[in-house]
Design an enzyme around this catalytic site. Structure first.
Site, mmCIF file in Angstrom:
data_model
loop_
_atom_site.group_PDB
_atom_site.id
_atom_site.type_symbol
_atom_site.label_atom_id
_atom_site.label_comp_id
_atom_site.label_asym_id
_atom_site.label_seq_id
_atom_site.Cartn_x
_atom_site.Cartn_y
_atom_site.Cartn_z
ATOM 1 N N HIS A 124 20.036 56.587 37.745
ATOM 2 C CA HIS A 124 20.099 55.195 38.220
ATOM 3 C C HIS A 124 21.556 54.750 38.328
ATOM 4 O O HIS A 124 21.973 54.181 39.340
ATOM 5 C CB HIS A 124 19.325 54.297 37.254
ATOM 6 C CG HIS A 124 19.533 52.821 37.440
ATOM 7 N ND1 HIS A 124 18.581 52.009 38.025
ATOM 8 C CD2 HIS A 124 20.576 52.011 37.122
ATOM 9 C CE1 HIS A 124 19.046 50.760 38.053
ATOM 10 N NE2 HIS A 124 20.247 50.744 37.504
ATOM 11 N N GLU A 125 22.335 55.006 37.267
ATOM 12 C CA GLU A 125 23.740 54.577 37.290
ATOM 13 C C GLU A 125 24.539 55.353 38.344
ATOM 14 O O GLU A 125 25.392 54.784 39.021
ATOM 15 C CB GLU A 125 24.368 54.709 35.904
ATOM 16 C CG GLU A 125 23.699 53.888 34.803
ATOM 17 C CD GLU A 125 23.516 52.408 35.128
ATOM 18 O OE1 GLU A 125 24.209 51.888 36.031
ATOM 19 O OE2 GLU A 125 22.660 51.766 34.495
ATOM 20 N N HIS A 176 23.991 53.845 41.670
ATOM 21 C CA HIS A 176 24.734 52.610 41.972
ATOM 22 C C HIS A 176 26.003 52.904 42.788
ATOM 23 O O HIS A 176 26.510 52.025 43.483
ATOM 24 C CB HIS A 176 25.103 51.878 40.681
ATOM 25 C CG HIS A 176 24.052 50.917 40.223
ATOM 26 N ND1 HIS A 176 23.480 49.978 41.060
ATOM 27 C CD2 HIS A 176 23.477 50.741 39.002
ATOM 28 C CE1 HIS A 176 22.585 49.272 40.375
ATOM 29 N NE2 HIS A 176 22.566 49.713 39.129
ATOM 30 N N GLU A 218 19.679 47.031 42.444
ATOM 31 C CA GLU A 218 19.050 47.677 41.290
ATOM 32 C C GLU A 218 17.842 48.510 41.717
ATOM 33 O O GLU A 218 17.564 49.562 41.137
ATOM 34 C CB GLU A 218 18.641 46.634 40.252
ATOM 35 C CG GLU A 218 19.814 45.908 39.612
ATOM 36 C CD GLU A 218 20.726 46.821 38.793
ATOM 37 O OE1 GLU A 218 20.253 47.888 38.334
ATOM 38 O OE2 GLU A 218 21.905 46.475 38.625
ATOM 39 N N ASP A 267 17.150 52.328 41.120
ATOM 40 C CA ASP A 267 15.927 52.807 40.459
ATOM 41 C C ASP A 267 15.271 53.934 41.248
ATOM 42 O O ASP A 267 14.852 54.951 40.676
ATOM 43 C CB ASP A 267 14.915 51.658 40.328
ATOM 44 C CG ASP A 267 15.098 50.846 39.064
ATOM 45 O OD1 ASP A 267 15.866 51.277 38.185
ATOM 46 O OD2 ASP A 267 14.472 49.778 38.955
#
Length: 649
Positions: free
Chosen positions: A497-498, A501, A557, A561
């Site tokens: 997830h990070e 980003h 986000e 995800d």
């Protein structure tokens, strides 16, 4: 038999603990029994996987703080010793109650004594450096197009409600009524008579309403590149006739920089109509109300109780934190990194760090493979994406060194005349000056965005780094003793997830050095924007509790995800003990949440994340593997037609 078709988020009301089949509602199939018995702590607005870990960390550190304060243990780091002194001051309610409003009188007088707009112009620099909120104020941030250096940055002030869209609504009116009553009572506690208190609050609310029509909404703030609007000093100053903006800037940083960044051009266009002599009374009232509400946590129990009403209305929390917890949180908030390092050094094992490091390295490799196999990107864009991916800096556990600013925080104890408010104010002044001093310094890329005791993780587009604090690296997210698939459904998906980003609708506009720079081929970015719009549409209007999700506000986000879960699935598949059922179940488990209704409504208004239960279900619906693992068919509640599933990374 019930027939469902294309239900975003699964069948049934996700906030009602009704047991469902994973075919109809993955989240409820995993969490319904927990929801039936889970109790929200009285001093919290919600509970869940994140919250439960945070509560455990809190209990552990509170016990340690108590041992430090009583002398049973001796803190090693000098910064932690100062944190304990602040904790002891905060815990001394006999002293705080005896002092009442006395500690704030000197600062309060700085506002009370403002005579007119000319006086405000003259005092603005010192008021800003002291920590008072001003309608025009400045800070120093990383220059998003030159991330080696800092730049002066301006944005409009905040508003009293959580979001500008709540003004003029029934809910907003109810909240403002509570805020009005609380503010009047606080001013009277501070020594003002009833008519004076009411006049200040009336003026403050009038100015706040004007601001609400101009400053950004949370949806607008979610667009990170849109905050970067460079102005020359000359063009910036043209927007101010009444307010001495050059005088304020010069007092803050010693000179008028040649250029600066405006985060809110719309506010800048309205600056003169808002900040002028005719509005002085409203501005003064607004500064007074903002101030009095900001200091309640550092004064007597009566101030704390009076200042609790608005928070209670906003979040639904039933009771205030008891004194020990309040004191711990106050000390932790000012000494975040020293406390986080103590937690990491004491409770985070090297075995876990090595294992998580291995997972990060594997996830980066899988991401690289997926980018290379991508069927909608050109080779040129793929090459640039991989360069960015390989440059991502990884921070796991806690930093190697504590930032210098913490060594400047010296707590004056009660026996030397120190008050809690006085110490906190002194630290605020140091923090403000430290920020302003960065203007002439190069960016330190080794700084951490989060302390080791925070249950969270993050990606910083300007530093191109990912941070995983020690506190999140535990069950259900991660456990050395649970299956690799369960770990990939938890911390593996968080790691990816990070990383994702770096390639969400915001992060994708920054290069490998964190500079805002378009590294995409035009046709690729057009396709990427189409896919992010599909993600906006997928979540927009989905019902949750008494409200609906704003797809645009939560898109970055959600892109992260989707990337996180798809990459975690691929990583799990490569392990010899692959078990995608365990992965999806743990994915649903980490998003468990039970929240007060008011808090759910507030999060829908302010949070850039979709509600956890919806993150669990909608993202699972995007994954083809989910349908295979649970044999989900068209009539099932979790079924989403293939053309409506959104996959970006």
């Amino acid at each position: 038999m019930t027939h469902y078709m294309n239900v975003r988020g699964g069948a049934g009301d996700i906030t009602v603990p009704e047991t469902k089949s994973p075919k109809d509602n993955l989240y409820l199939s995993v969490n319904a029994e927990w929801l039936k018995t889970a109790e929200i702590p009285g001093d919290k607005p919600a509970t869940g996987s994140f919250n439960k870990i945070a509560e455990d960390v809190e209990k552990t550190l509170m016990a340690d703080f108590e041992d430090f304060a009583s002398g049973k243990k001796e803190p090693k780091a000098k910064e932690l010793k100062e944190a304990i002194k602040l904790y002891q001051l905060a815990l001394d309610f006999d002293k705080r109650n005896a002092e009442g409003a006395e500690p704030i009188q000197e600062d309060l007088a700085k506002l009370t004594n403002l005579k007119d707009f000319a006086d405000l112009n003259q005092q603005a620099g010192q008021l800003s450096k002291t920590g008072f909120s001003l309608p025009i104020d400045f800070g120093v941030n990383i220059d998003m197009k030159d991330t080696k250096h800092h730049i002066l940055f301006h944005s409009g002030p905040g508003v009293f409600l959580p979001d500008t869209t709540q003004y003029g609504t029934e809910q907003g009116d109810q909240l403002l009524a509570v805020y009005k009553d609380q503010s009047e009572k606080l001013l009277q506690l501070a020594g003002f008579d009833n008519p004076t208190a009411k006049a200040y609050v009336k003026d403050a609310l009038a100015f706040d309403e004007k601001l609400s029509k101009v400053v950004k909404s949370n949806e607008e703030w979610a667009d990170r590149p849109a905050v970067y609007n460079p102005y020359s000093a000359a063009d910036f100053k043209k927007h101010f006739k009444s307010f001495d903006v050059e005088g304020l800037i010069t007092e803050l940083v010693g000179h008028m920089p040649e250029r600066l960044i405006e985060a809110e051009p719309r506010f800048l266009e309205h600056a003169e109509s808002l900040v002028n002599p005719d509005n002085f009374d409203e501005i003064k009232g607004w500064m007074m109300i903002t101030y009095i509400n900001s200091v309640v946590g550092s004064l007597s129990q009566e101030f704390r109780e009076t200042g609790f009403a608005y928070n209670q209305a906003l979040t639904g929390v039933k009771e205030m934190a008891r004194p020990q917890k309040h004191a711990y949180h106050l000390a932790n908030s000012r000494f975040a990194e020293p406390v986080g390092n103590y937690y990491g050094e004491t409770y985070f094992g090297d075995d876990a760090k090595q294992d998580v490091t291995r997972m990060v390295e594997k996830m980066v490799q899988i991401y690289k493979n997926r980018i290379q196999a991508n069927d909608w990107l050109s080779d040129e864009t793929k090459e640039k994406a991989i360069v960015k991916l390989e440059k991502i800096a990884v921070k796991i556990g806690y930093p190697d060194k504590i930032e210098d600013i913490y060594s400047k925080f010296h707590v004056t104890p009660a026996e030397q005349g120190g008050t809690l408010y006085g110490n906190l104010s002194a630290m605020s002044r140091i923090s403000i000056q430290e920020n302003l001093d960065k203007l002439t310094k190069e960016v330190d890329r080794s700084e951490w965005a989060m302390p080791g005791n925070l249950v969270n993780a993050c990606y910083d587009p300007s530093r191109n780094d990912i941070t995983f604090p020690a506190a999140i690296l535990q069950k259900p997210f991660y456990d050395l003793h649970q299956s690799s698939s369960a770990n990939y459904g938890g911390i593996g998906a968080v790691i990816a997830h990070e990383i994702s980003h770096a390639f969400d609708n915001n992060g994708a506009q920054f290069d490998e050095y964190g500079n805002m720079n378009n590294w995409w081929q035009d046709q690729d970015f057009t396709e990427f924007k189409k896919r992010t719009q599909d993600m906006i549409d997928l979540f927009d209007g989905v019902e949750y509790g008494d409200g609906k999700i704003n797809g645009k506000q939560v898109v970055s986000e959600n892109v992260a995800d989707a990337g996180g879960l798809s990459n975690a699935i691929e990583a799990a598949k490569s392990e010899p003990d692959a078990d995608l059922k365990a992965l999806f179940e743990n994915w649903a488990r980490v998003w468990s949440q039970k929240a007060e209704k008011a808090y759910m409504q507030m999060l829908l208004a302010v949070d850039v994340h979709a509600p956890g239960p919806m993150r669990a279900n909608v993202q699972a619906q995007n994954m083809n593997e989910f349908y295979e693992v649970f044999d989900v068919k068209e009539d099932d509640g979790m079924y989403l037609e293939p053309e409506k599933r959104v996959n970006i990374w």
